[in-house]
Design a protein around this motif. Structure first.
Motif, PDB file in Angstrom:
ATOM      1  N   SER A  13     -12.469   8.563   8.488  1.00 47.94           N
ATOM      2  CA  SER A  13     -11.964   9.037   9.804  1.00 47.94           C
ATOM      3  C   SER A  13     -10.684   8.784  10.059  1.00 47.94           C
ATOM      4  O   SER A  13     -10.169   7.783   9.426  1.00 47.94           O
ATOM      5  CB  SER A  13     -13.060   8.679  10.898  1.00 47.94           C
ATOM      6  OG  SER A  13     -12.857   7.094  10.931  1.00 47.94           O
ATOM      7  N   ALA A  14     -10.175   9.511  11.251  1.00 50.11           N
ATOM      8  CA  ALA A  14      -8.913   9.317  11.856  1.00 50.11           C
ATOM      9  C   ALA A  14      -8.675   7.891  12.245  1.00 50.11           C
ATOM     10  O   ALA A  14      -7.448   6.942  12.090  1.00 50.11           O
ATOM     11  CB  ALA A  14      -8.413  10.210  12.559  1.00 50.11           C
ATOM     12  N   SER A  15      -9.563   7.198  12.922  1.00 47.26           N
ATOM     13  CA  SER A  15      -9.485   5.934  13.598  1.00 47.26           C
ATOM     14  C   SER A  15      -9.616   4.916  12.494  1.00 47.26           C
ATOM     15  O   SER A  15      -8.912   3.739  12.419  1.00 47.26           O
ATOM     16  CB  SER A  15     -10.724   5.740  14.619  1.00 47.26           C
ATOM     17  OG  SER A  15     -11.726   5.647  13.912  1.00 47.26           O
ATOM     18  N   ARG A  16     -10.573   5.149  11.236  1.00 49.16           N
ATOM     19  CA  ARG A  16     -10.368   4.122  10.187  1.00 49.16           C
ATOM     20  C   ARG A  16      -9.211   4.066   9.402  1.00 49.16           C
ATOM     21  O   ARG A  16      -8.528   3.118   9.055  1.00 49.16           O
ATOM     22  CB  ARG A  16     -11.465   4.556   9.251  1.00 49.16           C
ATOM     23  CG  ARG A  16     -11.656   3.578   7.949  1.00 49.16           C
ATOM     24  CD  ARG A  16     -12.333   2.547   8.375  1.00 49.16           C
ATOM     25  NE  ARG A  16     -12.744   1.736   7.078  1.00 49.16           N
ATOM     26  CZ  ARG A  16     -12.737   0.449   6.993  1.00 49.16           C
ATOM     27  NH1 ARG A  16     -12.715  -0.327   7.954  1.00 49.16           N
ATOM     28  NH2 ARG A  16     -13.168  -0.156   5.690  1.00 49.16           N
ATOM     29  N   LYS A  17      -8.449   5.296   9.227  1.00 51.56           N
ATOM     30  CA  LYS A  17      -7.225   5.268   8.748  1.00 51.56           C
ATOM     31  C   LYS A  17      -6.086   4.516   9.404  1.00 51.56           C
ATOM     32  O   LYS A  17      -5.070   3.889   8.831  1.00 51.56           O
ATOM     33  CB  LYS A  17      -6.573   6.964   8.409  1.00 51.56           C
ATOM     34  CG  LYS A  17      -7.245   7.401   7.368  1.00 51.56           C
ATOM     35  CD  LYS A  17      -6.849   8.804   7.276  1.00 51.56           C
ATOM     36  CE  LYS A  17      -7.281   9.786   6.141  1.00 51.56           C
ATOM     37  NZ  LYS A  17      -6.648  11.044   6.084  1.00 51.56           N
ATOM     38  N   LEU A  18      -6.097   4.804  10.655  1.00 52.16           N
ATOM     39  CA  LEU A  18      -5.114   4.023  11.622  1.00 52.16           C
ATOM     40  C   LEU A  18      -5.266   2.659  11.643  1.00 52.16           C
ATOM     41  O   LEU A  18      -4.399   1.901  11.339  1.00 52.16           O
ATOM     42  CB  LEU A  18      -5.154   4.678  13.025  1.00 52.16           C
ATOM     43  CG  LEU A  18      -4.355   3.873  14.046  1.00 52.16           C
ATOM     44  CD1 LEU A  18      -3.055   4.556  13.738  1.00 52.16           C
ATOM     45  CD2 LEU A  18      -4.492   4.486  15.456  1.00 52.16           C
ATOM     46  N   MET A  19      -6.534   2.150  11.533  1.00 47.26           N
ATOM     47  CA  MET A  19      -6.761   0.860  11.579  1.00 47.26           C
ATOM     48  C   MET A  19      -6.293   0.037  10.011  1.00 47.26           C
ATOM     49  O   MET A  19      -5.693  -0.881  10.056  1.00 47.26           O
ATOM     50  CB  MET A  19      -8.245   0.414  11.722  1.00 47.26           C
ATOM     51  CG  MET A  19      -8.429  -0.986  11.463  1.00 47.26           C
ATOM     52  SD  MET A  19     -10.421  -1.351  11.787  1.00 47.26           S
ATOM     53  CE  MET A  19     -10.708  -0.985  10.075  1.00 47.26           C
ATOM     54  N   LEU A  20      -6.535   0.801   9.151  1.00 50.32           N
ATOM     55  CA  LEU A  20      -6.189   0.402   7.654  1.00 50.32           C
ATOM     56  C   LEU A  20      -4.809   0.369   7.608  1.00 50.32           C
ATOM     57  O   LEU A  20      -4.129  -0.568   7.058  1.00 50.32           O
ATOM     58  CB  LEU A  20      -6.834   1.302   6.662  1.00 50.32           C
ATOM     59  CG  LEU A  20      -8.187   1.246   6.376  1.00 50.32           C
ATOM     60  CD1 LEU A  20      -8.781   2.193   5.274  1.00 50.32           C
ATOM     61  CD2 LEU A  20      -8.735  -0.022   5.988  1.00 50.32           C
ATOM     62  N   LYS A  21      -4.110   1.508   8.243  1.00 46.61           N
ATOM     63  CA  LYS A  21      -2.674   1.409   8.170  1.00 46.61           C
ATOM     64  C   LYS A  21      -1.887   0.228   8.807  1.00 46.61           C
ATOM     65  O   LYS A  21      -0.861  -0.491   8.564  1.00 46.61           O
ATOM     66  CB  LYS A  21      -1.974   2.735   8.780  1.00 46.61           C
ATOM     67  CG  LYS A  21      -0.850   3.265   8.458  1.00 46.61           C
ATOM     68  CD  LYS A  21      -0.459   4.334   9.215  1.00 46.61           C
ATOM     69  CE  LYS A  21       0.581   5.265   8.130  1.00 46.61           C
ATOM     70  NZ  LYS A  21       0.787   6.658   8.859  1.00 46.61           N
ATOM     71  N   SER A  22      -2.424  -0.048  10.001  1.00 46.35           N
ATOM     72  CA  SER A  22      -2.012  -1.239  11.021  1.00 46.35           C
ATOM     73  C   SER A  22      -2.187  -2.524  10.257  1.00 46.35           C
ATOM     74  O   SER A  22      -1.227  -3.360  10.196  1.00 46.35           O
ATOM     75  CB  SER A  22      -2.730  -1.181  12.244  1.00 46.35           C
ATOM     76  OG  SER A  22      -4.133  -1.372  12.128  1.00 46.35           O
ATOM     77  N   LEU A  23      -3.098  -2.589   9.569  1.00 51.13           N
ATOM     78  CA  LEU A  23      -3.555  -3.875   8.762  1.00 51.13           C
ATOM     79  C   LEU A  23      -2.583  -4.103   7.455  1.00 51.13           C
ATOM     80  O   LEU A  23      -2.257  -5.144   7.193  1.00 51.13           O
ATOM     81  CB  LEU A  23      -4.840  -3.849   8.291  1.00 51.13           C
ATOM     82  CG  LEU A  23      -6.106  -3.996   9.260  1.00 51.13           C
ATOM     83  CD1 LEU A  23      -7.457  -3.827   8.527  1.00 51.13           C
ATOM     84  CD2 LEU A  23      -6.061  -5.501   9.578  1.00 51.13           C
ATOM     85  N   MET A  24      -2.258  -2.836   6.855  1.00 49.03           N
ATOM     86  CA  MET A  24      -1.353  -2.871   5.563  1.00 49.03           C
ATOM     87  C   MET A  24       0.108  -3.149   6.448  1.00 49.03           C
ATOM     88  O   MET A  24       0.916  -4.128   5.739  1.00 49.03           O
ATOM     89  CB  MET A  24      -1.227  -1.336   4.999  1.00 49.03           C
ATOM     90  CG  MET A  24      -2.603  -1.330   4.328  1.00 49.03           C
ATOM     91  SD  MET A  24      -2.488   0.294   3.621  1.00 49.03           S
ATOM     92  CE  MET A  24      -0.947   0.610   2.544  1.00 49.03           C
ATOM     93  N   VAL A  25       0.505  -2.605   7.286  1.00 45.99           N
ATOM     94  CA  VAL A  25       1.944  -3.137   8.090  1.00 45.99           C
ATOM     95  C   VAL A  25       1.769  -4.533   8.506  1.00 45.99           C
ATOM     96  O   VAL A  25       2.824  -5.342   8.096  1.00 45.99           O
ATOM     97  CB  VAL A  25       2.019  -2.250   9.191  1.00 45.99           C
ATOM     98  CG1 VAL A  25       3.282  -2.572  10.063  1.00 45.99           C
ATOM     99  CG2 VAL A  25       2.369  -0.829   8.787  1.00 45.99           C
ATOM    100  N   ALA A  26       0.519  -5.126   8.972  1.00 49.67           N
ATOM    101  CA  ALA A  26       0.859  -6.458   9.426  1.00 49.67           C
ATOM    102  C   ALA A  26       0.688  -7.329   8.070  1.00 49.67           C
ATOM    103  O   ALA A  26       1.438  -8.284   8.017  1.00 49.67           O
ATOM    104  CB  ALA A  26      -0.854  -6.957  10.129  1.00 49.67           C
ATOM    105  N   LYS A  27      -0.280  -7.089   7.014  1.00 50.95           N
ATOM    106  CA  LYS A  27      -0.072  -7.760   5.739  1.00 50.95           C
ATOM    107  C   LYS A  27       1.401  -7.922   4.990  1.00 50.95           C
ATOM    108  O   LYS A  27       1.923  -8.795   4.696  1.00 50.95           O
ATOM    109  CB  LYS A  27      -0.970  -7.251   4.709  1.00 50.95           C
ATOM    110  CG  LYS A  27      -1.013  -7.957   3.326  1.00 50.95           C
ATOM    111  CD  LYS A  27      -1.622  -8.853   3.549  1.00 50.95           C
ATOM    112  CE  LYS A  27      -2.025  -9.703   2.160  1.00 50.95           C
ATOM    113  NZ  LYS A  27      -2.105 -11.170   2.216  1.00 50.95           N
ATOM    114  N   ALA A  28       2.177  -6.704   5.236  1.00 53.35           N
ATOM    115  CA  ALA A  28       3.425  -6.502   4.505  1.00 53.35           C
ATOM    116  C   ALA A  28       4.434  -7.391   5.627  1.00 53.35           C
ATOM    117  O   ALA A  28       5.436  -8.040   5.125  1.00 53.35           O
ATOM    118  CB  ALA A  28       4.061  -5.089   4.704  1.00 53.35           C
ATOM    119  N   LYS A  29       4.221  -7.498   6.902  1.00 53.45           N
ATOM    120  CA  LYS A  29       4.903  -8.317   7.736  1.00 53.45           C
ATOM    121  C   LYS A  29       4.726  -9.556   7.325  1.00 53.45           C
ATOM    122  O   LYS A  29       5.966 -10.354   7.168  1.00 53.45           O
ATOM    123  CB  LYS A  29       4.571  -7.862   9.124  1.00 53.45           C
ATOM    124  CG  LYS A  29       5.735  -8.273  10.122  1.00 53.45           C
ATOM    125  CD  LYS A  29       5.335  -7.966  11.444  1.00 53.45           C
ATOM    126  CE  LYS A  29       6.302  -8.519  12.481  1.00 53.45           C
ATOM    127  NZ  LYS A  29       5.776  -7.820  14.066  1.00 53.45           N
TER     128      LYS A  29
END
Length: 187
Positions: A12-28
Motif C-alpha cells: 500500500s502507499a502508506s507502507r511504501k512511504l514508511m519503508l522509504k522513510s526508514l531507508m532514508v533514516a538508515k542512510a542518514k
C-alpha cells in the motif's frame, strides 16, 4: 491483455512511504557513522605523524634545534605537495586531451551558439584598412536602376497586342490573312 501487465502493487502507499522513510533514516545513520569514523582516522593519523610537542623545560638551544627540525619537515611536505599538484595538473591535462580525442573519434563536436552580428561594409573596411582611410562604400550605387513605369508600359503593350491578335485572327477573316501571309512569303 497480459496478466503481468495488469499487476497491482502488493504494498500500500502508506507502507511504501514508511519503508522509504526508514531507508532514508538508515542512510542518514550510516552517513553519520562514516563521518565519525573518518574523523577518528584523521585524529589517529595526526597522533602518529605529529605527536604533541612538550616544550616545557627546554633550553633556548634545544628550542632552536626543534624549530630547525620542524622547518625541515615543513620544507619536505611543501615539496611533496608541489609535486602532487604538478602530477594532478598533468593528469587533468591528459584527461582533457583524451576527452578531445574521444570526441574526435566519435565525430561529434560541441558547437557554440553564435549570435548574428550586423556589421556594415564601412565598418568592415575601417577595421581592415584602419581608421586613417575614410572609405565609404555605397553598395546600392553600383546597382542598375530600373524604372517601374517602363516595365508596366511594356507589359500592357504586350497584353493589348495579344488581344488584338486573337480578335484579328478569329473567324474567316483571320484564316484569310494567314493564307495571304503564307502565299506572300512563298512568292
Amino acid at each position: 491483455m497480459c496478466p503481468f501487465l495488469q499487476r497491482k502493487s502488493k504494498i500500500s502507499a502508506s507502507r511504501k512511504l514508511m519503508l522509504k522513510s526508514l531507508m532514508v533514516a538508515k542512510a542518514k545513520e550510516e552517513l553519520e557513522q562514516e563521518m565519525v569514523e573518518k574523523e577518528e582516522q584523521k585524529q589517529k593519523y595526526l597522533q602518529e605523524k605529529a605527536p604533541p610537542i612538550q616544550t616545557g623545560g627546554m633550553s633556548l638551544a634545544e628550542l632552536r634545534t626543534l624549530c630547525e627540525v620542524l622547518h625541515a619537515k615543513i620544507d619536505v611536505v611543501d615539496e611533496e605537495r608541489y609535486d602532487i599538484e604538478a602530477k594532478v595538473l598533468h593528469n587533468t591535462r591528459e584527461i582533457k586531451d583524451l576527452n578531445i580525442k574521444v570526441l574526435d573519434l566519435r565525430g561529434k563536436f560541441k558547437r557554440p551558439n553564435l549570435r548574428r552580428v550586423r556589421v556594415s561594409a564601412d565598418a568592415i573596411l575601417r577595421s581592415l584598412l584602419g581608421s586613417k582611410h575614410k572609405v565609404s562604400m555605397d553598395l546600392r550605387a553600383n546597382l542598375k536602376s530600373v524604372r517601374k513605369e517602363d516595365t508596366e508600359k511594356e507589359k500592357t503593350v504586350e497584353v493589348s497586342d495579344w488581344r488584338k491578335n486573337v480578335e484579328a485572327m478569329s473567324g474567316m477573316e483571320g484564316r484569310k490573312k494567314m493564307f495571304d501571309a503564307a502565299k506572300g512569303s512563298n512568292q
